[in-house]
Design an enzyme around this catalytic site. Structure first.
Site, PDB file in Angstrom:
ATOM      1  NE  ARG A  92      -0.227  -7.023  -1.270  1.00 31.32           N
ATOM      2  CZ  ARG A  92      -1.535  -6.872  -1.062  1.00 31.32           C
ATOM      3  NH1 ARG A  92      -2.309  -7.930  -1.023  1.00 31.32           N
ATOM      4  NH2 ARG A  92      -2.067  -5.680  -0.894  1.00 31.32           N
ATOM      5  CG  PHE A 202      -2.807  -3.234  -5.564  1.00 29.85           C
ATOM      6  CD1 PHE A 202      -2.554  -2.575  -6.756  1.00 29.85           C
ATOM      7  CD2 PHE A 202      -3.591  -4.392  -5.601  1.00 29.85           C
ATOM      8  CE1 PHE A 202      -3.063  -3.048  -7.959  1.00 29.85           C
ATOM      9  CE2 PHE A 202      -4.097  -4.876  -6.789  1.00 29.85           C
ATOM     10  CZ  PHE A 202      -3.836  -4.208  -7.968  1.00 29.85           C
ATOM     11  CG  ASP A 203      -5.304  -5.773  -1.618  1.00 31.12           C
ATOM     12  OD1 ASP A 203      -4.122  -5.431  -1.750  1.00 31.12           O
ATOM     13  OD2 ASP A 203      -5.678  -6.949  -1.543  1.00 31.12           O
ATOM     14  CB  THR A 204      -7.348  -0.018   0.396  1.00 34.41           C
ATOM     15  OG1 THR A 204      -7.215  -0.965   1.459  1.00 34.41           O
ATOM     16  CG2 THR A 204      -8.279   1.101   0.829  1.00 34.41           C
ATOM     17  CG  LEU A 207     -11.503  -3.444  -2.848  1.00 40.95           C
ATOM     18  CD1 LEU A 207     -11.458  -3.976  -1.428  1.00 40.95           C
ATOM     19  CD2 LEU A 207     -12.484  -4.251  -3.682  1.00 40.95           C
TER      20      LEU A 207
END
Length: 362
Positions: A92, A202-204, A207
């Site tokens: 993802r 990926f998101d972490t 951020l």
């Protein structure tokens, strides 16, 4: 490394003129999502059509084997605002990273295919980026005003994960995992090449890098209903997340990431104190603090004097009130106005001497 394949013609990005770049590019990564994809895309397209911005929906297909790709291509042929990107490798994070880097939109959005997040939060999500107020925006399920429906197990895991991030990577975002995020394109161009994870971390990673680079992250409380058919495997995802945390911690401690350069290039610097012509920098702020302390001292003097006046004559009451407030006034100005600490504190420069006796003006 696989090369992305555009499976349909470039999407229309403006309902009036299909040739212009869109304001929003909403990327929906999918892997084996044939059952949910059509309902999601049609619902999302209908909602985006109500917003005052041109848009594109990018289906980021990555290595599905259940007919997801064929369905995505059919939707792209039927809906003028939909395109498909194909990645031959699963992941993802990889699919989202490449779709965002290839986009020509001003604001890049990501959401999960299950649309667990109420789409009414989409406009509040992108508004801070379109206005320039913020650099990234995230939905949060952990804000006090968020309304969330999910089981106790997932609630515990989510809160524990975010507490772990605060303790290990010193992040301040409340909900790093919510599948509802947006980023301005210019910031994405700087950050995305540095994000290594290709999966759920990926998101972490994005951020945390953004925080360390001094960027502003807006948090939007969302209404969120858990998808009971979620494709997330908790155990394997948790292991990958822990490995990602360790990798980032090592990168920060060894200085491997160019954080100083990022902060200098795209970070939001400290606010500049207003200045007046001919007035040294910092003097305006000192004057404001000095006046505020003086006002508080005057009120304190009146309160002490009136309180003592009931038990003693006016002269002794006045003397005590003056003595107490003069000491407090001087101490407060030394610390708050001039920044002097201790007996050996620094001496105010001569330019400040005009009010170096703060009790004298009263």
């Amino acid at each position: 490394m696989s090369r992305p394949v555009i499976a349909s013609a470039p999407a229309p990005v403006d309902r009036a003129d299909h040739r212009t770049a869109p304001v929003l590019d909403v990327v929906v990564p999918v892997h084996g999502e044939k059952a949910d994809l059509e309902q999601c895309v049609r619902r999302l397209d209908a909602h985006l059509a109500t917003l005052p911005f041109s848009y594109r929906i990018t289906i980021a297909e990555n290595a599905s084997t259940d007919g997801t790709l064929a369905l995505a291509q059919r939707l792209a042929a039927q809906l003028p605002g939909v395109v498909v990107r194909v990645e031959t490798e699963p992941g993802r994070g990889r699919a989202l990273n490449r779709a965002w880097q290839a986009s020509d939109a001003a604001v890049l959005v990501y959401m999960d295919v299950d649309l667990s997040t109420d789409l009414n939060a989409l406009l509040p999500l992108v508004a801070p980026l379109i206005s320039g107020h913020s650099d990234l925006a995230i939905g949060t399920r952990l804000a006090g005003s968020s309304r969330v429906v999910r089981g106790a197990k997932r609630e515990f895991i989510s809160r524990s994960y975010n507490l772990l991030l605060r303790g290990t990577l010193a992040t301040h975002v409340s909900d790093a995992q919510c599948g509802f995020k947006a980023i301005s394109a210019d910031v994405a161009a700087r950050l995305l090449p540095l994000v290594e994870d290709t999966g759920w971390f990926f998101d972490t990673e994005l951020l945390v890098l953004a925080e360390r680079a001094g960027l502003r992250i807006a948090e939007v409380p969302v209404d969120w209903v858990d998808d009971p058919d979620s494709r997330v495997h908790i155990v394997s995802t948790a292991k990958a997340d822990l490995a990602g945390i360790v990798r980032m911690w090592r990168a920060f401690t060894t200085g491997r990431l160019p954080l100083a350069d990022l902060r200098a290039q795209i970070g939001r610097g400290p606010l500049v104190e207003p200045t007046l012509d001919g007035v040294p920098s910092g003097l305006v702020g000192q004057l404001v603090r000095f006046a505020a302390i003086g006002a508080v001292s005057t009120l304190a003097y009146l309160a002490i004097f009136l309180g003592l006046r009931h038990t003693m004559d006016p002269q002794p009451a006045n003397l005590i009130a003056l003595a107490v407030t003069a000491v407090a006034n001087t101490t407060a100005n030394r610390r708050l106005t001039f920044g002097i600490r201790g007996r050996g504190g620094r001496r105010p420069p001569s330019s400040r001497a005009c009010w170096s006796s703060p009790s004298a003006w009263r």
